[in-house]
Design a protein around this motif. Structure first.
Motif, short mmCIF file in Angstrom:
data_model
loop_
_atom_site.label_atom_id
_atom_site.label_comp_id
_atom_site.label_asym_id
_atom_site.label_seq_id
_atom_site.Cartn_x
_atom_site.Cartn_y
_atom_site.Cartn_z
N TYR A 1 22.01 40.06 58.90
CA TYR A 1 22.43 41.31 59.62
C TYR A 1 23.59 40.86 60.55
O TYR A 1 24.41 41.96 60.61
CB TYR A 1 21.06 41.64 60.18
N SER A 2 23.35 39.89 61.35
CA SER A 2 24.35 39.41 62.18
C SER A 2 25.65 39.34 61.62
O SER A 2 26.75 39.52 62.19
CB SER A 2 24.06 38.21 62.83
N CYS A 3 25.78 38.53 60.53
CA CYS A 3 26.93 38.36 59.84
C CYS A 3 27.51 39.64 59.43
O CYS A 3 28.97 39.82 59.58
CB CYS A 3 26.90 37.53 58.47
N CYS A 4 26.81 40.79 58.93
CA CYS A 4 27.21 42.08 58.33
C CYS A 4 27.95 42.66 59.71
O CYS A 4 28.88 43.56 59.58
CB CYS A 4 26.40 42.92 57.70
N VAL A 5 27.14 42.75 61.00
CA VAL A 5 27.51 43.48 62.03
C VAL A 5 28.84 42.88 62.47
O VAL A 5 29.97 43.65 62.90
CB VAL A 5 26.55 43.50 63.26
#
Length: 317
Positions: free
Chosen positions: A198-202
């Motif tokens: 999720y952090s990577c996608c954000v």
């Protein structure tokens, strides 16, 4: 729960489960696929053969068409085959390859759309320095950077996803191997990995969105100071197509990868995924071609040449 080898086949349940209108849906998806591939290949061909389109903007646009063609070919052919086949399985290796390809394509497109906004900023705000700031070497570096950023996402997330143990049910409630749908079958705690993903996608969304927001803020300020009505019209025409594509693509990506999973249902995920894997690759070349005089002019020129050659062939036949 029955334990199974991690290299066993998965079963893709498809876009619509137990739907009686399979024939109509198949025809619709096949039409979208055919239009998307044809439109993108035509766009690539026109940009390649027409010297008037040998500019940085159209070079980046050709890269977008290549990404869209590969993107839709990653998922839709398998979906169409599954819709007419009793066997809807996909091997463990093929599932991993599909994950890697769609992550690479969607990540590359994220970055490329941001770089295209920078190109528009230079064209509108620094037109005299445009040939220097956006020379061939810079364009190649920008395109390579977009491809590298997308492939890096694929190389990081795919191996981790495929190393989780999958046991019990092998049925993926989706029409392709999208990571959230695959992780639902893991018989291990995936919460930490999902948080990191999720952090990577954000982060991958924030970088290009920041470039786009900054570029268009500066463009709007420049356009506001323009005295020429024709100059304003040309600037808005040039940027409106890109903004339309950005809004469609990033909106779907935001829902799938940024909105918390508690707001999702498998059915909604499949509809949104179908939108950005099928509809956006079809719309992108149509938006850029139908609203662009240079592209339409190149198409008419090539079409006229083809008719001329055909008439000559008929005369001498």
């Amino acid at each position: 729960m029955e334990n199974r080898n991690s290299t066993s086949d998965f079963i893709l349940l498809g876009l619509l489960v137990n739907n009686k209108a399979t024939g109509v849906v198949f025809a619709g998806i096949f039409t979208i696929f055919a239009v998307a591939v044809t439109a993108n290949l035509v766009m690539i061909f026109l940009i390649k053969v027409d010297s008037r389109l040998h500019t940085p903007m159209y070079f980046l646009l050709s890269q977008l068409s290549i990404m869209d063609t590969l993107f839709i070919c990653t998922t839709v052919p398998k979906l169409l085959v599954d819709m007419v086949s009793k066997e809807k399985t996909i091997s463990f290796v093929a599932c991993g390859i599909q994950i890697f390809l769609y992550l690479t394509m969607i990540g590359s497109e994220f970055f490329l759309l941001g770089l295209m906004a920078y190109d528009r900023y230079v064209a509108v705000c620094n037109p005299l320095r445009y040939p220097v700031l956006m020379n061939r070497r810079v364009c190649l570096l920008l395109a390579a950077g977009a491809w590298f950023g997308g492939s890096l996402d694929g190389f990081l997330l795919t191996p981790v996803t495929m190393t989780f143990p999958y046991c019990g049910s092998r049925s993926i409630n989706h029409f392709f191997c999208e990571i959230p749908a695959v992780l639902r079958l893991a018989c291990a705690d995936t919460s930490l990995y999902e948080t990191l993903m999720y952090s990577c996608c954000v982060l991958m969304l924030l970088i290009p969105i920041s470039i786009i927001s900054t570029s268009y803020t500066l463009i709007l300020l420049t356009v506001h100071r323009m005295r020429s009505v024709e100059g304003r019209r040309k600037a808005f025409t040039t940027c409106s197509s890109h903004l339309t594509v950005v809004s469609i693509f990033y909106g779907a990506a935001f829902y799938n990868y940024v909105l918390p999973q508690s707001f999702h249902t498998p059915e909604q995920d499949k509809v949104v995924s179908a939108f950005y894997t099928m509809v956006t690759p079809m719309l992108n070349p149509l938006i850029y071609s139908l609203r662009n005089k240079d592209v339409m002019g190149a198409f008419k020129k090539i079409f006229a040449q083809c008719l001329s050659i055909q008439n000559v062939s008929t005369i001498y036949a």
